[in-house]
Write an enzyme that holds these catalytic residues in place. Structure first.
Site, short mmCIF file in Angstrom:
data_model
loop_
_atom_site.label_atom_id
_atom_site.label_comp_id
_atom_site.label_asym_id
_atom_site.label_seq_id
_atom_site.Cartn_x
_atom_site.Cartn_y
_atom_site.Cartn_z
N TRP A 1 6.22 8.40 0.88
CA TRP A 1 4.79 8.69 0.78
C TRP A 1 4.03 7.51 0.19
CZ3 TRP A 1 1.75 9.67 -3.77
CH2 TRP A 1 0.47 10.16 -3.51
N HIS A 2 4.61 6.84 -0.79
CA HIS A 2 3.95 5.69 -1.41
C HIS A 2 3.90 4.50 -0.47
CE1 HIS A 2 4.41 7.87 -5.25
NE2 HIS A 2 3.48 7.06 -5.70
N GLY A 3 4.92 4.31 0.37
CA GLY A 3 4.94 3.17 1.27
C GLY A 3 6.35 2.68 1.51
#
Length: 458
Positions: free
Chosen positions: A351-353
């Site tokens: 989700w963060h990358g």
């Protein structure tokens, strides 16, 4: 605008975002004077689109439209599986945007794009679709969180879009449930006029002053403890504890930036009234603004256990991960173990990358939380009268939490695989090996059965 950006030492894209972000406070305040639920939904949608346009550019809202359409169309046409469809579809689009923009590199160079807001929006549309899917299930088959948040009726288009773009939370969160949004806009539940919701101005002022203090700390500390020094030749000449101490100072200085962002969001959510979470049980009772609070600063910096960090850092995303990932991959009626925890942390990393630093940070997070659980179980094994031994274990747990957090957080900051491994290796991978050793120890050697029962109850 160029002169102002140069004066405060930021790039023009960052300045545009900051101005739009600060504008979310008066936009949220004006929401209070909009009459009727329908107009409030339209106001939320319009102001959210307006702010994102000025923060990220004309094409940002087209990006946001994709997960919104995925979520609403799946709810409209595929009720039974809309949660699963939205989870896969919205997350896939977010991953594509992460790959295309590689926002982490852009942010470090002063760039700014819409993926941060898209991350928040992705969680919103997924939770709404899952809750609507849960509306088809029997109540006895639901967990407490599912019973509280499930949707029986399909939200209208204006309700759903207003929820997605709500100006106080669109740019940087916090994430919240659509049922709370619907009650808030319709003056129901906690926000009913009969309940006499409290004035938000005192809580909003406190959050805003906290934001100014956090920005002051970050502005003072960040230039004095740059992360780049970790990769300079003289750093390798330092002793082990000096290297870890510097990594602690780097993580400490960077965290104040996030404290500032979340405090501004908290200000906006409180002043709109959405942040109200009921009344305290103290005498006299005081209003709680926990729906707006996304970080407990002292709770993070003085955490007595790594296991409590998700409860005090990025609180609403941690809650989302627990409700929509951890609990749902765990068997019903049983507490999840390490693999459920690891799966949750991997979802958080993605989700963060798609950076190695994020992935390694969250894998280490799963390890350090599992290790802290071992320490906790043995803390419970100490006899009640052993005051000194209890203090020793308390100090061990406190130091373990600080050591692990500031060991792993460098990966979250630098993102690059080589630099992340270099920072880990400068501490001989102690932050990874210690929790692994604790997990193995906790598997092989367990406290007495009576102590395990006591720990389970607490």
């Amino acid at each position: 605008m160029e002169d102002l950006a140069a004066a405060i030492g930021v790039s023009i894209p960052v300045l545009r975002f900051l101005l739009a972000f600060l504008a979310s406070i008066p936009c949220s305040w004006l929401w209070r004077f909009v009459p009727g639920a329908r107009l409030r939904h339209l106001y939320s949608a319009f102001t959210g689109c307006f702010l994102s346009h000025h923060a990220f550019g004309w094409d940002a809202n087209f990006h946001f439209l994709v997960p919104i359409l995925i979520g609403y169309i799946s709810m409209l046409l595929f009720h039974r599986h809309c949660g699963s469809i939205t989870f896969i579809g919205a997350f896939s689009f977010l991953i594509c945007c992460h790959v295309y923009y590689m926002s982490g590199d852009a942010w470090k160079e002063g760039g700014m794009d819409c993926t941060g807001a898209l991350m928040v929006l992705t969680l919103k549309v997924i939770s709404a679709a899952i809750n609507y899917q849960d509306g088809m299930l029997k109540e006895e088959d639901l967990r407490p969180a599912q019973k509280k948040n499930r949707l029986i009726l399909l939200p209208s288009v204006d309700e759903f879009v207003g929820y997605c773009f709500c100006c106080g939370t669109h740019l940087a969160g916090p994430v919240y449930e659509i049922q709370d949004y619907l009650d808030w806009t319709a003056d129901k539940g906690l926000w009913s006029s009969s309940q006499k919701p409290p004035s938000p101005y005192g809580g909003a002022l406190r959050a805003f002053l906290q934001a100014l203090l956090c920005m002051g700390f970050h502005t003072y500390l960040a230039p004095r403890f740059p992360v780049s020094r970790i990769f300079e030749p003289q750093y390798t000449e330092w002793g082990f504890w000096k290297r870890w101490g510097y990594q602690w100072l780097v993580g400490f200085s960077v965290r104040w930036k996030y404290y500032f962002i979340w405090s501004i969001s908290e200000t906006a959510v409180i002043i709109s009234g959405l942040g109200f979470g009921g009344w305290s049980e103290s005498e006299p009772s005081k209003p709680k603004w926990n729906r707006a609070m996304n970080v407990d600063i002292l709770g993070v910096e003085l955490a007595e256990s790594s296991a409590v960090l998700p409860l005090v850092w990025n609180i609403h995303v941690s809650t989302w991960l627990r409700v929509y990932v951890y609990e749902r991959v765990s068997r019903k009626g049983r507490k999840g173990g390490f693999f459920e925890l690891l799966a949750t942390q991997i979802v958080s990393a993605v989700w963060h990358g798609l950076y190695a630093g994020y992935i390694l940070f969250f894998i280490n997070s799963a390890l350090m939380i599992a290790g802290s659980r071992v320490i906790y179980r043995w803390q419970q094994a100490i006899p009640e009268g052993s005051w000194f031994l209890k203090k020793i274990f308390w100090a061990i747990s406190l130091f373990y939490a600080a050591f692990e957090l500031n060991y792993a957080c460098i990966g979250f900051i630098v993102l690059d695989l080589r630099q992340t491994l270099q920072s880990f290796s400068s501490l001989y991978y102690a932050g990874s090996l210690i929790p692994v050793g604790l997990i193995i120890f906790g598997t092989v050697v367990r406290p007495p059965r009576s102590v395990r029962s006591k720990a389970k109850k607490t």
